[in-house]
Design a protein around this motif. Structure first.
Motif, PDB file in Angstrom:
ATOM      1  N   ASP A 129       0.848  -1.190   0.000  1.00 37.38           N
ATOM      2  CA  ASP A 129       0.000   0.000   0.000  1.00 37.38           C
ATOM      3  C   ASP A 129       0.887   1.245   0.000  1.00 37.38           C
ATOM      4  O   ASP A 129       1.188   1.808   1.049  1.00 37.38           O
ATOM      5  N   THR A 130       1.287   1.629  -1.171  1.00 35.39           N
ATOM      6  CA  THR A 130       2.250   2.714  -1.297  1.00 35.39           C
ATOM      7  C   THR A 130       1.734   3.806  -2.215  1.00 35.39           C
ATOM      8  O   THR A 130       0.761   3.626  -2.938  1.00 35.39           O
ATOM      9  N   GLN A 131       2.417   4.925  -2.186  1.00 34.30           N
ATOM     10  CA  GLN A 131       2.080   6.035  -3.071  1.00 34.30           C
ATOM     11  C   GLN A 131       3.038   6.053  -4.250  1.00 34.30           C
ATOM     12  O   GLN A 131       4.208   5.677  -4.113  1.00 34.30           O
ATOM     13  N   SER A 132       2.563   6.485  -5.376  1.00 34.41           N
ATOM     14  CA  SER A 132       3.369   6.472  -6.588  1.00 34.41           C
ATOM     15  C   SER A 132       4.380   7.614  -6.602  1.00 34.41           C
ATOM     16  O   SER A 132       4.263   8.590  -5.854  1.00 34.41           O
ATOM     17  N   GLU A 133       5.364   7.474  -7.472  1.00 36.43           N
ATOM     18  CA  GLU A 133       6.353   8.542  -7.623  1.00 36.43           C
ATOM     19  C   GLU A 133       5.680   9.839  -8.062  1.00 36.43           C
ATOM     20  O   GLU A 133       6.042  10.926  -7.602  1.00 36.43           O
ATOM     21  N   SER A 134       4.692   9.731  -8.918  1.00 34.05           N
ATOM     22  CA  SER A 134       4.010  10.943  -9.380  1.00 34.05           C
ATOM     23  C   SER A 134       3.298  11.646  -8.231  1.00 34.05           C
ATOM     24  O   SER A 134       3.256  12.877  -8.176  1.00 34.05           O
ATOM     25  N   GLU A 135       2.761  10.883  -7.295  1.00 32.76           N
ATOM     26  CA  GLU A 135       2.114  11.497  -6.136  1.00 32.76           C
ATOM     27  C   GLU A 135       3.137  12.174  -5.236  1.00 32.76           C
ATOM     28  O   GLU A 135       2.903  13.273  -4.727  1.00 32.76           O
ATOM     29  N   VAL A 136       4.268  11.524  -5.068  1.00 30.86           N
ATOM     30  CA  VAL A 136       5.333  12.123  -4.263  1.00 30.86           C
ATOM     31  C   VAL A 136       5.850  13.388  -4.946  1.00 30.86           C
ATOM     32  O   VAL A 136       6.076  14.415  -4.310  1.00 30.86           O
ATOM     33  N   ARG A 137       5.995  13.308  -6.254  1.00 29.00           N
ATOM     34  CA  ARG A 137       6.481  14.472  -7.008  1.00 29.00           C
ATOM     35  C   ARG A 137       5.473  15.616  -6.964  1.00 29.00           C
ATOM     36  O   ARG A 137       5.850  16.795  -6.952  1.00 29.00           O
ATOM     37  N   SER A 138       4.187  15.284  -6.895  1.00 26.26           N
ATOM     38  CA  SER A 138       3.159  16.322  -6.905  1.00 26.26           C
ATOM     39  C   SER A 138       3.202  17.191  -5.655  1.00 26.26           C
ATOM     40  O   SER A 138       2.744  18.336  -5.664  1.00 26.26           O
ATOM     41  N   ILE A 139       3.742  16.674  -4.564  1.00 32.51           N
ATOM     42  CA  ILE A 139       3.859  17.479  -3.345  1.00 32.51           C
ATOM     43  C   ILE A 139       5.276  18.027  -3.170  1.00 32.51           C
ATOM     44  O   ILE A 139       5.599  18.624  -2.148  1.00 32.51           O
ATOM     45  N   GLY A 140       6.123  17.781  -4.173  1.00 34.07           N
ATOM     46  CA  GLY A 140       7.452  18.376  -4.162  1.00 34.07           C
ATOM     47  C   GLY A 140       8.485  17.647  -3.335  1.00 34.07           C
ATOM     48  O   GLY A 140       9.485  18.246  -2.929  1.00 34.07           O
ATOM     49  N   TRP A 141       8.284  16.346  -3.098  1.00 37.36           N
ATOM     50  CA  TRP A 141       9.232  15.600  -2.267  1.00 37.36           C
ATOM     51  C   TRP A 141      10.195  14.739  -3.088  1.00 37.36           C
ATOM     52  O   TRP A 141      11.066  14.092  -2.531  1.00 37.36           O
ATOM     53  N   ALA A 142      10.043  14.693  -4.398  1.00 38.43           N
ATOM     54  CA  ALA A 142      10.911  13.865  -5.231  1.00 38.43           C
ATOM     55  C   ALA A 142      12.185  14.631  -5.583  1.00 38.43           C
ATOM     56  O   ALA A 142      12.160  15.830  -5.856  1.00 38.43           O
ATOM     57  N   VAL A 143      13.319  13.920  -5.547  1.00 35.07           N
ATOM     58  CA  VAL A 143      14.613  14.500  -5.891  1.00 35.07           C
ATOM     59  C   VAL A 143      15.186  13.719  -7.061  1.00 35.07           C
ATOM     60  O   VAL A 143      15.265  12.484  -7.014  1.00 35.07           O
ATOM     61  N   ASP A 144      15.573  14.409  -8.115  1.00 41.13           N
ATOM     62  CA  ASP A 144      16.176  13.746  -9.264  1.00 41.13           C
ATOM     63  C   ASP A 144      17.620  13.378  -8.946  1.00 41.13           C
ATOM     64  O   ASP A 144      18.427  14.245  -8.588  1.00 41.13           O
ATOM     65  N   ASP A 145      17.914  12.111  -9.074  1.00 40.20           N
ATOM     66  CA  ASP A 145      19.275  11.637  -8.816  1.00 40.20           C
ATOM     67  C   ASP A 145      19.593  10.536  -9.825  1.00 40.20           C
ATOM     68  O   ASP A 145      18.932   9.491  -9.832  1.00 40.20           O
ATOM     69  N   PRO A 146      20.594  10.747 -10.676  1.00 37.49           N
ATOM     70  CA  PRO A 146      20.912   9.776 -11.727  1.00 37.49           C
ATOM     71  C   PRO A 146      21.213   8.382 -11.197  1.00 37.49           C
ATOM     72  O   PRO A 146      20.808   7.380 -11.802  1.00 37.49           O
ATOM     73  N   ALA A 147      21.922   8.274 -10.076  1.00 35.24           N
ATOM     74  CA  ALA A 147      22.289   6.965  -9.545  1.00 35.24           C
ATOM     75  C   ALA A 147      21.051   6.178  -9.134  1.00 35.24           C
ATOM     76  O   ALA A 147      20.974   4.967  -9.346  1.00 35.24           O
ATOM     77  N   VAL A 148      20.077   6.873  -8.541  1.00 38.68           N
ATOM     78  CA  VAL A 148      18.838   6.212  -8.122  1.00 38.68           C
ATOM     79  C   VAL A 148      17.988   5.868  -9.336  1.00 38.68           C
ATOM     80  O   VAL A 148      17.444   4.758  -9.444  1.00 38.68           O
ATOM     81  N   GLN A 149      17.893   6.802 -10.255  1.00 38.40           N
ATOM     82  CA  GLN A 149      17.072   6.577 -11.441  1.00 38.40           C
ATOM     83  C   GLN A 149      17.632   5.460 -12.311  1.00 38.40           C
ATOM     84  O   GLN A 149      16.887   4.766 -13.001  1.00 38.40           O
ATOM     85  N   ALA A 150      18.950   5.266 -12.272  1.00 35.88           N
ATOM     86  CA  ALA A 150      19.573   4.210 -13.067  1.00 35.88           C
ATOM     87  C   ALA A 150      19.114   2.827 -12.627  1.00 35.88           C
ATOM     88  O   ALA A 150      19.127   1.874 -13.418  1.00 35.88           O
ATOM     89  N   LEU A 151      18.680   2.712 -11.375  1.00 30.82           N
ATOM     90  CA  LEU A 151      18.168   1.444 -10.860  1.00 30.82           C
ATOM     91  C   LEU A 151      16.651   1.373 -10.915  1.00 30.82           C
ATOM     92  O   LEU A 151      16.036   0.476 -10.336  1.00 30.82           O
ATOM     93  N   GLY A 152      16.048   2.362 -11.587  1.00 29.15           N
ATOM     94  CA  GLY A 152      14.601   2.360 -11.723  1.00 29.15           C
ATOM     95  C   GLY A 152      13.859   2.847 -10.503  1.00 29.15           C
ATOM     96  O   GLY A 152      12.670   2.557 -10.333  1.00 29.15           O
TER      97      GLY A 152
END
Length: 220
Positions: A129-152
């Motif tokens: 029961d989790t929230q999606s990345e888009s929901e987290v991004r919508s409240i401004g809590w997502a941070v773009d990081d290449p190392a994390v994104q490289a692992l999906g």
């Protein structure tokens, strides 16, 4: 790495230092209250929904000794708190591993030494029961990081702004991949610098440790 300990004298010292006990479990509570904060019940598991088959079994999660190895030399001389370990169950659809280490000064019989101690915590959470990345991004809590994104995955931090060169504190970053979140936090960080106990754990290093722990969850 020292084996878990739990004895009266250490517990008494820890009780005088409440910040030493599982700080990561409260790391994001109360943050972002004015910016659509994620409810406390959802903290530490902010990935997108996935089929039940995607939820790792409790046995698939790394134990505290493997997590400590992922942290490298940072935890040399630190002691694993006796209450650390797995929690929840697959039946509950939410389970994980919580590990808290106490710095060498926490083990001192001298109360003036013990009060200068620090704690470091890692929380691994598997939750359907989790929230999606888009929901987290919508409240401004997502941070773009290449190392994390490289692992999906995606990186979560209150306000979405993190100083990677800054020292890890009670509010730490979380790396989310699938239905697994790995969050880190540290208390007594200012004292660690002042008394030269341990090595600095920057937010960048914390993210890298979280990624290493995520790799342990999915060894393939």
């Amino acid at each position: 790495m020292d084996a878990p300990v739990h004895h009266p004298r250490l517990s008494q010292r820890a009780s005088r230092l409440p910040f030493l006990v599982a700080p990561f479990a409260l790391a994001l509570v109360g943050c972002g209250a004015d910016s659509g904060a994620i409810p406390a019940a959802s903290l530490g598991n902010v990935s997108g929904p996935a089929p039940e088959s995607a939820l790792p079994a409790p046995a698939d999660l790394p134990d505290c000794s493997r997590i400590a190895a992922a942290a490298g030399a940072f935890l040399e001389g630190w002691t694993l708190d006796g209450e650390s370990g797995p929690w929840g169950s697959a039946v509950e659809r939410k389970h994980g591993v919580s590990c808290t280490w106490l710095s060498p000064r926490a083990q001192s019989e001298n109360p003036f030494e013990a009060i200068q101690a620090a704690s470091f915590g890692v929380m691994v959470t598997a939750d359907l029961d989790t929230q999606s990345e888009s929901e987290v991004r919508s409240i401004g809590w997502a941070v773009d990081d290449p190392a994390v994104q490289a692992l999906g995955g995606h990186l979560v931090f209150p306000s979405g702004r993190i100083d990677f060169s800054g020292q890890l504190s009670a509010v730490g970053p979380q790396v989310v991949i699938g239905n697994v979140s790995v969050g880190l936090a540290q208390m007594g960080a200012m004292l660690v610098n002042e008394i030269e106990e341990g090595q600095p754990m920057t937010n960048r290093r914390a993210v890298d440790v979280a990624l290493a722990v995520q790799e342990l969850v999915r060894p393939d």
